[in-house]
Design an enzyme around this catalytic site. Structure first.
Site, PDB file in Angstrom:
ATOM      1  N   MET A   1       2.148  -3.851  -6.145  1.00  0.00           N
ATOM      2  CA  MET A   1       2.143  -4.796  -5.030  1.00  0.00           C
ATOM      3  C   MET A   1       0.744  -5.363  -4.856  1.00  0.00           C
ATOM      4  O   MET A   1      -0.212  -4.603  -4.681  1.00  0.00           O
ATOM      5  CB  MET A   1       2.563  -4.093  -3.734  1.00  0.00           C
ATOM      6  CG  MET A   1       3.980  -3.576  -3.738  1.00  0.00           C
ATOM      7  SD  MET A   1       4.319  -2.573  -2.253  1.00  0.00           S
ATOM      8  CE  MET A   1       3.644  -0.994  -2.792  1.00  0.00           C
TER       9      MET A   1
ATOM     10  N   GLY B   1      -2.323  -3.703  -0.677  1.00  0.00           N
ATOM     11  CA  GLY B   1      -2.396  -3.562  -2.129  1.00  0.00           C
ATOM     12  C   GLY B   1      -2.147  -2.164  -2.637  1.00  0.00           C
ATOM     13  O   GLY B   1      -2.879  -1.256  -2.300  1.00  0.00           O
ATOM     14  N   SER B   2      -1.135  -1.951  -3.481  1.00  0.00           N
ATOM     15  CA  SER B   2      -0.756  -0.603  -3.869  1.00  0.00           C
ATOM     16  C   SER B   2       0.339  -0.655  -4.925  1.00  0.00           C
ATOM     17  O   SER B   2       0.634  -1.701  -5.484  1.00  0.00           O
ATOM     18  CB  SER B   2      -0.273   0.159  -2.637  1.00  0.00           C
ATOM     19  OG  SER B   2       0.589  -0.669  -1.871  1.00  0.00           O
ATOM     20  N   ARG B   3       0.978   0.522  -5.187  1.00  0.00           N
ATOM     21  CA  ARG B   3       2.097   0.567  -6.123  1.00  0.00           C
ATOM     22  C   ARG B   3       3.062   1.661  -5.698  1.00  0.00           C
ATOM     23  O   ARG B   3       2.704   2.544  -4.910  1.00  0.00           O
ATOM     24  CB  ARG B   3       1.620   0.798  -7.561  1.00  0.00           C
ATOM     25  CG  ARG B   3       1.126   2.191  -7.833  1.00  0.00           C
ATOM     26  CD  ARG B   3       0.462   2.297  -9.188  1.00  0.00           C
ATOM     27  NE  ARG B   3       1.396   2.439 -10.291  1.00  0.00           N
ATOM     28  CZ  ARG B   3       1.031   2.310 -11.577  1.00  0.00           C
ATOM     29  NH1 ARG B   3      -0.223   1.987 -11.893  1.00  0.00           N
ATOM     30  NH2 ARG B   3       1.913   2.482 -12.531  1.00  0.00           N
TER      31      ARG B   3
END
Length: 213
Positions: A94, A182-184
């Site tokens: 993301m 912001g990440s996954r």
């Protein structure tokens, strides 16, 4: 879990939106509109970041839906470090312009939740799954197979929010958490599933099908 409907703007963003909006308004009144423009631009970015539109879950009963908006960065056969089983890992990255609400990929009972402190390197990199701050949820599906869902912090993300508790029954597409900035999300599925996505594909939480049992 609390299943009450949530508004189009995620509740996680309300304090940020209110604070920045108040600062922008104060700057406009005290210093003039021109001086407040940077704050209004920041407010616009924060509002778009915390948008959380409702999703209609229409996938079939054997489908695994995406837990997050973003793009696929990994589809790979691996051993799940959380359960020890042979699995198919599908990772969704993301960026700051994606919706950051997280949703359950399958129907299942929350069997384990484990938070892991760690680093904040770019979540687009493979090593982020091993080194970054993360939160693990292990779901036990109706067929008895475990599915691991790992929220991973990113370069800018500094807060993983998880509202699920051990023993909760999650339904596919149900909102269970949020990651800020912001990440996954990594999903470890039984090796027997059939992947329906490839690296680079865009996906949307609750609606895009990652795989099928």
């Amino acid at each position: 879990m609390n299943n009450r409907p949530h508004p189009w703007l995620a509740r996680e963003g309300w304090p940020f939106i209110a604070a920045i909006g108040a600062l922008a308004l104060a700057a406009a009144l005290l210093a003039g509109l021109a001086w407040s423009i940077p704050l209004w631009l920041i407010l616009a970015f924060v509002v778009q970041f915390f948008r959380d539109p409702p999703r209609q879950i229409r996938a079939g009963p054997r489908a695994v839906v995406s837990p997050a908006d973003g793009r696929i960065v990994k589809v790979e056969a691996v051993r799940d470090p959380n359960t020890g089983g042979d699995t198919l890992l599908i990772s969704v990255f993301m960026n700051v312009f994606n919706v950051h609400s997280n949703r359950a990929p399958v129907d299942g009972v929350v069997e384990r939740i484990q938070y892991r402190p760690g680093a904040f390197i770019n979540a687009d990199l493979d090593k982020a799954s091993e080194q970054n701050e993360a939160n693990l949820i292990v779901l036990r599906t109706q067929g008895g197979e475990p599915v691991s869902v790992v929220q991973v912090a990113g370069l800018i993300a500094r807060r993983i929010l998880c509202y699920a508790k051990v023993g909760d029954q999650l339904v596919r597409g149900q909102r269970f958490g949020f990651i800020r900035f912001g990440s996954r999300v990594d999903v470890y599925l039984p090796r027997s599933v059939r992947p329906m996505v490839a690296v680079g594909d865009p996906v949307y939480a609750g609606t895009s099908v990652l795989a099928e049992f």
